[in-house]
Design a protein around this motif. Structure first.
Motif, PDB file in Angstrom:
ATOM      1  N   THR A 145      32.713  32.282  38.584  1.00 13.34           N
ATOM      2  CA  THR A 145      32.158  32.894  37.049  1.00 13.34           C
ATOM      3  C   THR A 145      32.810  33.954  36.945  1.00 13.34           C
ATOM      4  N   PHE A 146      33.421  34.215  35.651  1.00 16.27           N
ATOM      5  CA  PHE A 146      34.298  34.715  35.087  1.00 16.27           C
ATOM      6  C   PHE A 146      33.638  35.892  33.951  1.00 16.27           C
ATOM      7  N   VAL A 147      33.311  36.825  34.266  1.00 15.24           N
ATOM      8  CA  VAL A 147      32.855  38.212  33.195  1.00 15.24           C
ATOM      9  C   VAL A 147      34.138  38.462  32.548  1.00 15.24           C
ATOM     10  N   ILE A 148      33.910  39.477  31.163  1.00 12.78           N
ATOM     11  CA  ILE A 148      34.358  39.759  29.894  1.00 12.78           C
ATOM     12  C   ILE A 148      33.511  41.135  29.536  1.00 12.78           C
ATOM     13  N   ASP A 149      34.138  41.427  29.119  1.00 16.87           N
ATOM     14  CA  ASP A 149      33.344  43.255  28.641  1.00 16.87           C
ATOM     15  C   ASP A 149      32.816  42.979  27.227  1.00 16.87           C
ATOM     16  N   SER A 150      32.128  43.356  26.240  1.00 13.81           N
ATOM     17  CA  SER A 150      32.002  43.726  24.685  1.00 13.81           C
ATOM     18  C   SER A 150      33.530  43.742  24.122  1.00 13.81           C
ATOM     19  N   THR A 151      34.474  43.919  24.502  1.00 14.12           N
ATOM     20  CA  THR A 151      35.564  43.988  23.640  1.00 14.12           C
ATOM     21  C   THR A 151      36.670  43.020  24.228  1.00 14.12           C
ATOM     22  N   GLY A 152      36.338  42.183  25.108  1.00  7.25           N
ATOM     23  CA  GLY A 152      37.009  40.969  25.894  1.00  7.25           C
ATOM     24  C   GLY A 152      38.019  41.124  26.527  1.00  7.25           C
ATOM     25  N   ALA A 153      37.720  42.694  27.307  1.00  8.04           N
ATOM     26  CA  ALA A 153      38.893  42.729  28.585  1.00  8.04           C
ATOM     27  C   ALA A 153      37.868  42.618  29.710  1.00  8.04           C
ATOM     28  N   PRO A 154      39.180  41.430  30.559  1.00  7.64           N
ATOM     29  CA  PRO A 154      38.832  40.774  31.723  1.00  7.64           C
ATOM     30  C   PRO A 154      38.090  41.585  32.668  1.00  7.64           C
ATOM     31  N   VAL A 155      36.247  41.639  33.014  1.00 10.67           N
ATOM     32  CA  VAL A 155      36.020  42.544  34.408  1.00 10.67           C
ATOM     33  C   VAL A 155      36.503  41.983  35.442  1.00 10.67           C
ATOM     34  N   GLY A 156      36.672  40.859  35.864  1.00 12.75           N
ATOM     35  CA  GLY A 156      36.455  39.862  37.354  1.00 12.75           C
ATOM     36  C   GLY A 156      36.315  39.023  37.426  1.00 12.75           C
ATOM     37  N   GLU A 157      37.461  38.138  38.390  1.00 15.00           N
ATOM     38  CA  GLU A 157      36.718  36.316  38.379  1.00 15.00           C
ATOM     39  C   GLU A 157      35.332  36.195  40.240  1.00 15.00           C
ATOM     40  N   PHE A 158      35.372  36.043  39.624  1.00 13.94           N
ATOM     41  CA  PHE A 158      34.474  35.828  40.965  1.00 13.94           C
ATOM     42  C   PHE A 158      34.571  34.500  42.184  1.00 13.94           C
ATOM     43  N   LEU A 159      34.590  33.652  42.695  1.00 16.47           N
ATOM     44  CA  LEU A 159      35.031  32.865  43.291  1.00 16.47           C
ATOM     45  C   LEU A 159      33.865  32.424  44.330  1.00 16.47           C
ATOM     46  N   GLY A 160      33.135  31.203  43.883  1.00 15.17           N
ATOM     47  CA  GLY A 160      31.795  31.255  44.720  1.00 15.17           C
ATOM     48  C   GLY A 160      30.899  31.846  44.860  1.00 15.17           C
ATOM     49  N   GLN A 161      30.853  32.266  43.495  1.00 12.34           N
ATOM     50  CA  GLN A 161      29.616  33.428  43.493  1.00 12.34           C
ATOM     51  C   GLN A 161      29.102  32.756  41.797  1.00 12.34           C
ATOM     52  N   THR A 162      27.233  32.153  41.978  1.00 15.70           N
ATOM     53  CA  THR A 162      26.681  32.535  41.248  1.00 15.70           C
ATOM     54  C   THR A 162      26.325  33.742  40.268  1.00 15.70           C
ATOM     55  N   ILE A 163      26.498  33.839  37.942  1.00 27.78           N
ATOM     56  CA  ILE A 163      25.966  35.277  37.945  1.00 27.78           C
ATOM     57  C   ILE A 163      24.866  36.054  38.249  1.00 27.78           C
ATOM     58  N   ASP A 164      24.050  36.123  39.352  1.00 26.28           N
ATOM     59  CA  ASP A 164      22.275  36.363  39.954  1.00 26.28           C
ATOM     60  C   ASP A 164      23.274  37.437  41.049  1.00 26.28           C
ATOM     61  N   GLU A 165      24.472  36.368  41.843  1.00 26.21           N
ATOM     62  CA  GLU A 165      24.850  37.209  42.880  1.00 26.21           C
ATOM     63  C   GLU A 165      25.860  38.496  42.093  1.00 26.21           C
ATOM     64  N   VAL A 166      26.962  37.774  41.277  1.00 26.55           N
ATOM     65  CA  VAL A 166      27.616  38.915  40.187  1.00 26.55           C
ATOM     66  C   VAL A 166      27.169  40.255  39.617  1.00 26.55           C
ATOM     67  N   ALA A 167      26.124  40.127  39.475  1.00 29.44           N
ATOM     68  CA  ALA A 167      25.144  40.599  37.899  1.00 29.44           C
ATOM     69  C   ALA A 167      25.567  42.710  39.206  1.00 29.44           C
ATOM     70  N   PRO A 168      24.959  42.091  40.270  1.00 36.71           N
ATOM     71  CA  PRO A 168      24.380  43.719  40.811  1.00 36.71           C
ATOM     72  C   PRO A 168      25.702  44.334  41.307  1.00 36.71           C
TER      73      PRO A 168
END
Length: 456
Positions: A145-168
């Motif tokens: 999973t890879f997450v960016i914020d509303s400005t397009g800046a990267p929040v982080g890359e989460f290897l081996g994790q789903t969105i349910d595990e990344v959100a918290p």
């Protein structure tokens, strides 16, 4: 052993690569001769049972063969990304924006065949075939999973994790839904982690992974050829018995909640039995002297009529030749010459005694009366235990029994699962039987008239 790989590019594909290998092993044994012993040699001087002392037991199989092979293929391809991308997702790695499609297949097959003739009147064969699929246990699929914020800046890359595990991890109060509601953009991709061959084998033997058997089959045949010494008018046909067993994995879905470990299979067996008996009434009657005398008398009578008919034809030919020669000289045959060339009388019709004898021989002269019997049975059952299939499972009572595999049972003893678990799952339970008896013979009423009879 063979190993191949390929790398391809095209205007529409960034890459299309594949790597595959296959390995096979063959073993075959055919002893050049036989090795026999007399297991009942102690009965040599025993009345009646002494016949068993003649039996010679062959210790060597006729042939043994074992085949095994395995193949594995890993392929990956990626379509070319658009030339221009928006600034909002410029920070997102390409494998999230343009997914890499990976595929993995890993299969294994093996077979075993044995032919053995313990006695010269008995032949046995056994064979088994196994197909297994190791694709699921040979590789792990992982979600990144890879997450960016509303400005397009990267929040982080989460290897081996789903969105349910990344959100918290981004905010303890976030869920998968609230994460996107708060302006974050989530990109996911699936990654294939291929496990080395020896790692797969080690996990299987340690019990960490289970191989999925796709199909398993076995067949058994036996042929008994009875022999009757000194009896010509009874000829038993070979007794042939064959059976087959088929086990097929049944993929299921929809039972993850009620029975997460549920594995089902469908099984079937076949049985075929063929035998017969040939009787020769004519050979049986020839055991009696009166019948042989009647046949000899008829043969003598026919030979005599044939000889007389041939003599008349020869005499007629000589007379015709003499008349032609005399005509060429302008003369006629004298009475003395005609007397010397006398033609015997025409052979008359058979006498009443000869007709009766011929009729008796025609009715009783059935050369062969052959009866054959064929029996067949096919059964099929569904919803059996999908984890027990081989011969060892049958011996321990975990899988379909030996009697079912040999076609001696219509239905397996452990078949239908609890309806409360499988619900309305439809399964097959089919039994089909066939029986066929055929008798054929022929009557030779005369030398030129033969009648064939068949009953089915």
């Amino acid at each position: 052993y063979s190993n191949t790989w390929s790398e391809r590019r095209s205007p529409s594909e960034q890459f299309n690569n594949s790597s595959s290998w296959s390995a096979s092993m063959r073993y075959s044994l055919r002893p050049p001769g036989v090795k026999t012993i007399r297991p009942f040699w102690l009965l040599d001087d025993t009345p009646i049972l002494g016949l068993l002392a003649r039996l010679q037991l062959n210790l060597l199989p006729s042939s043994v063969s074992f085949n095994a092979d395995a193949s594995r293929t890993v392929a990956e391809n990626q379509q070319r990304a658009p030339i221009s991308i928006s600034d909002e997702i410029a920070a997102v790695p390409e494998r999230y924006r343009n997914a890499i499609r990976e595929n993995h297949t890993f299969t294994h097959r093996r077979s075993f065949d044995l032919a053995y003739s313990p006695f010269n009147f008995l032949a046995l064969t056994y064979g088994s075939n196994l197909n297994q699929v190791l694709s699921a246990i040979g590789a792990d699929r992982t979600n990144d999973t890879f997450v960016i914020d509303s400005t397009g800046a990267p929040v982080g890359e989460f290897l081996g994790q789903t969105i349910d595990e990344v959100a918290p991890q981004i905010d303890p109060t976030f869920t998968a839904e609230s994460l996107t509601e708060n302006g974050f953009r989530v990109f996911t991709t699936e990654r294939l982690d291929v496990i080395p061959v020896f790692g797969v084998v080690g996990d299987v033997f340690s019990g960490q992974r289970d191989i999925q058997t796709d199909t398993y089959s076995q067949n058994f045949t036996t042929t008994l050829t009875p022999r009757l010494q000194g009896v010509r008018w009874i000829r038993p046909q070979a007794i042939s018995y064959s059976s087959g067993f088929q086990w097929t994995f049944q993929p299921l879905s929809g039972f993850e909640d009620t029975a997460p470990d549920l594995r089902l299979a469908s099984i079937s067996n076949t049985l075929n039995l063929r035998t017969g008996l040939t009787l020769s009434p004519r050979d049986f009657l020839r055991e009696f002297g009166f019948y042989r005398r009647i046949e000899d008398a008829e043969e003598t009578y026919r030979n005599d009529r044939r000889r007389r008919r041939s003599a008349r034809e020869a005499a007629q030919a000589r007379l015709s030749e003499a008349e032609e020669e005399a005509e060429e000289r302008g003369e006629e045959l004298t009475e003395e010459e005609r007397a010397e060339l006398e033609v015997p009388e025409r052979v008359g019709p058979p006498s009443p005694l000869a007709i009766g004898r011929q009729l008796f021989l025609a009715v009783t002269g059935i050369s062969d009366l052959t009866t054959t019997y064929n029996a067949g049975r096919t059964t099929r059952s569904g919803a059996v235990d999908g984890s027990a299939y081989n011969l060892f499972d049958a011996i321990t009572g975990e899988g379909p029994s030996l009697a079912y595999r040999l076609g001696l049972e219509d239905r397996p003893r452990r078949t239908i699962f609890d309806p409360a678990i499988v619900g309305n799952l439809q399964v097959d339970d089919i039994v089909a039987r066939t029986n066929e008896i055929q008798t054929r013979t022929s009557l030779e009423l005369t030398r030129s008239l033969r009648v064939d009879l068949n009953w089915n």
